[in-house]
Design an enzyme around this catalytic site. Structure first.
Site, PDB file in Angstrom:
ATOM      1  N   SER A 112      -9.925  -0.938   6.971  1.00  0.00           N
ATOM      2  CA  SER A 112      -9.460  -0.770   5.585  1.00  0.00           C
ATOM      3  C   SER A 112      -8.782  -1.964   4.949  1.00  0.00           C
ATOM      4  O   SER A 112      -8.434  -1.907   3.766  1.00  0.00           O
ATOM      5  CB  SER A 112      -8.511   0.424   5.498  1.00  0.00           C
ATOM      6  OG  SER A 112      -9.256   1.607   5.506  1.00  0.00           O
ATOM      7  N   SER A 165      -9.856   1.636   2.811  1.00  0.00           N
ATOM      8  CA  SER A 165      -9.041   2.464   1.947  1.00  0.00           C
ATOM      9  C   SER A 165      -7.970   1.693   1.172  1.00  0.00           C
ATOM     10  O   SER A 165      -7.364   2.235   0.253  1.00  0.00           O
ATOM     11  CB  SER A 165      -8.334   3.532   2.796  1.00  0.00           C
ATOM     12  OG  SER A 165      -7.480   2.918   3.753  1.00  0.00           O
ATOM     13  N   LYS A 220       0.846  -1.206   0.000  1.00  0.00           N
ATOM     14  CA  LYS A 220       0.000   0.000   0.000  1.00  0.00           C
ATOM     15  C   LYS A 220       0.877   1.251   0.000  1.00  0.00           C
ATOM     16  O   LYS A 220       1.945   1.269   0.628  1.00  0.00           O
ATOM     17  CB  LYS A 220      -0.915  -0.038   1.231  1.00  0.00           C
ATOM     18  CG  LYS A 220      -2.013   1.030   1.229  1.00  0.00           C
ATOM     19  CD  LYS A 220      -2.938   0.866   2.443  1.00  0.00           C
ATOM     20  CE  LYS A 220      -4.035   1.908   2.486  1.00  0.00           C
ATOM     21  NZ  LYS A 220      -4.934   1.738   3.646  1.00  0.00           N
TER      22      LYS A 220
HETATM   23  N1  GLN Z   1     -13.101   3.952   6.458  1.00  0.00           N
HETATM   24  C1  GLN Z   1     -12.488   4.359   7.681  1.00  0.00           C
HETATM   25  C2  GLN Z   1     -12.055   5.812   7.570  1.00  0.00           C
HETATM   26  O1  GLN Z   1     -12.337   6.386   6.580  1.00  0.00           O
HETATM   27  C3  GLN Z   1     -11.337   3.463   8.018  1.00  0.00           C
HETATM   28  C4  GLN Z   1     -10.170   3.718   7.174  1.00  0.00           C
HETATM   29  C5  GLN Z   1      -9.010   2.835   7.537  1.00  0.00           C
HETATM   30  O2  GLN Z   1      -9.167   1.786   8.144  1.00  0.00           O
HETATM   31  N2  GLN Z   1      -7.835   3.297   7.195  1.00  0.00           N
HETATM   32  O3  GLN Z   1     -11.449   6.348   8.433  1.00  0.00           O
END
Ligand code: GLN
Length: 477
Positions: free
Chosen positions: A173, A149, A74
């Site tokens: 995510s 994400s 990532k």
């Molecule tokens: N969707 C969540 C957020 O927008 C979690 C994102 C993540 O786990 N990095 O913060």
């Protein structure tokens, strides 16, 4: 066996073939890069190596458990060989002077990093629609999001480009995109994997996690990157057991599976519930005892998460000021340079989080929001501690309330935030959790979530191996 055929096998088998001289890291990197090219439309990568020669030159010389296995990382995890942009304009082209510990461990194990996976900017989002480098498509259903994400990492694995990819989690995510793309995604116990080199979003909630096509790929990848690290004071000095020893698990006699009723609200789509009921039937058939339990503070997880995560983000992202990293706007004075850099560098979701975080930490609101949220976070953790102390080995829940949604479907930020309703609890409590495929609804993959007590990843993997086997090939077809 040709490298292209080998690329569809488990990571362990790929490494064995390379060690036996049946293939080479170079041939496998070439095959993975060719597939990345074929799947260009997915937009799974922000950047990748131009050739297999490049990829090999930028990797380690390890010959361990991932010898020759192509992997994706990532774009918020630091690598010296490719840029680390966090899916943001503000870090476009930024090259880290050091490798993240997880990356160093991948290299030492012999993995070849082929590219940096696309992501929601600074890991804020649940759909990978919020990347400065364009949205990622779901390989299973290209009109739909891959989740986020870590959507690029999930898409790269689901499309067969790489068997293993690193993602990151602050509220789900890794698990949520794994569920949307029909693959396995695991987030370890907080402290199990070093965060050194993971660009901070919300440090007390951030984890590095692993995607794999199979439970074994995920267990192997996580085993490689786990362990205490002197460079991360929050990493834990707890022995890393051999989770792959559970690979042969056929029966689950003596295992107690808790089903928290708060994760099965009346509003849950009947088809999602049906897939979960089938998974629970399979667990019973394997000999497990299934017991209903309660985690009463579950409904507070999203409000608490969206106070604590932006609060920490507003502080962590203060470092992107145009002085030290990446983008710098031209301006007549210092203040103008800060403003220009940050308003041009950050996208709308990141800006929203910084504003929210600054607000909840402000003098007049700190007690009402931040302090209260911290107290509730302890109760959420307490819910888990209690059920696991009460004889439950793992919890089973749906990973997400729905399968992958269409692009643009969640234009209201609050609706997007609710995508994490079943996953954010594990980040708040720091317990290990994973998602694995449990069938489909309307042709779209559905993920089942397993959670275990702190540092009990072994319980989770044991159940996951047995459940995956019970589904047989069908869940991965
Ligand atoms: N969707 C969540 C957020 O927008 C979690 C994102 C993540 O786990 N990095 O913060």
């Amino acid at each position: 066996m040709s490298a292209d055929v080998l690329l569809d096998r488990d990571a362990a088998e790929i490494a064995r073939a390379v060690n036996d001289g049946e293939s080479t890291p170079h041939a496998l990197a070439a095959a993975a890069l060719a597939r990345a090219h074929t799947h260009e439309v997915l937009n799974a990568f922000v950047t990748r190596h131009a050739s297999a020669d490049d990829a090999i030159a930028g990797s380690g010389t390890g010959t361990g458990a991932l010898h020759g296995v192509p992997v994706a990382v990532k774009d918020n995890i630091a690598t010296t060989s490719l840029s680390t942009s966090c899916g943001s304009r503000i870090l476009k082209g930024y090259v880290s002077p050091f490798d993240a510990t997880a990356v160093a461990k991948l290299r030492a194990a012999g993995a070849t990093i082929i590219g940096k996976a696309n992501m929601d900017e600074f890991a804020m989002g649940s759909s990978t629609e919020h990347s400065a480098y364009g949205p990622v498509r779901n390989p299973v259903a290209p009109g739909r999001v891959p989740g986020g994400s870590s959507g690029g990492s999930a898409a790269a694995v689901a499309a067969g480009i790489v068997p293993i990819a690193l993602g990151s989690e602050t509220g789900g995510s890794v698990r949520q995109p794994a569920a949307f793309c029909g693959i396995v995604g695991v987030k370890p116990t907080y402290g199990r994997v070093s965060r050194y080199g993971l660009v901070a979003f919300a440090s007390s909630l951030d984890h590095i996690g692993v995607f794999g096509r199979t439970v074994d790929d995920a267990a192997l990848g996580l085993g490689v990157i786990s362990g205490v690290d002197p460079r991360d004071a929050t990493s834990a000095d707890v022995a890393v057991d051999d989770w792959r020893a559970h690979a042969g698990a056929e029966r689950l006699d003596g295992i107690v599976v808790g089903v928290p009723r708060e994760y099965f609200p009346d509003s849950l789509e009947p088809a999602m519930r049906a897939r979960c009921d089938e998974a629970l039937d399979r667990l019973r058939a394997l000999g497990a005892t299934v017991r209903e339990v309660s985690l009463p503070h579950t409904d507070l997880a999203i409000p608490v998460y969206y106070i604590l995560a932006p609060a920490e983000a507003s502080s962590n992202l203060a470092r992107f000021d145009g002085v030290r990293y990446g983008l710098r706007a031209d301006a007549d004075d210092l203040r103008g340079m800060y403003e220009g850099t940050r308003s041009r560098g950050f996208g709308p979701e990141v800006t929203r989080r910084i504003l929210l975080g600054t607000y909840v930490l402000s003098k007049g609101h700190y007690d009402a929001y931040y302090r209260t949220a911290q107290a509730v976070r302890r109760r959420i953790t307490g819910d888990f501690t209690r059920v696991f102390a009460d004889g439950v080995h793992v919890l089973f829940t749906p990973t997400t309330p729905t399968p992958a949604f269409e692009f643009g479907a969640k234009s209201d930020p609050l609706e997007m935030y609710l995508s994490d309703i079943f996953t954010a609890t594990a980040n708040l409590a720091g317990v290990p959790a994973m998602s694995l495929p449990i069938g489909t609804v309307g042709g779209l993959p559905v993920g089942g979530q397993l959670l275990a007590a702190h540092f009990r990843e072994g319980d989770m993997f044991r159940v996951a191996y047995a459940l995956e086997r019970a589904y047989g090939a069908e869940a991965h077809a």
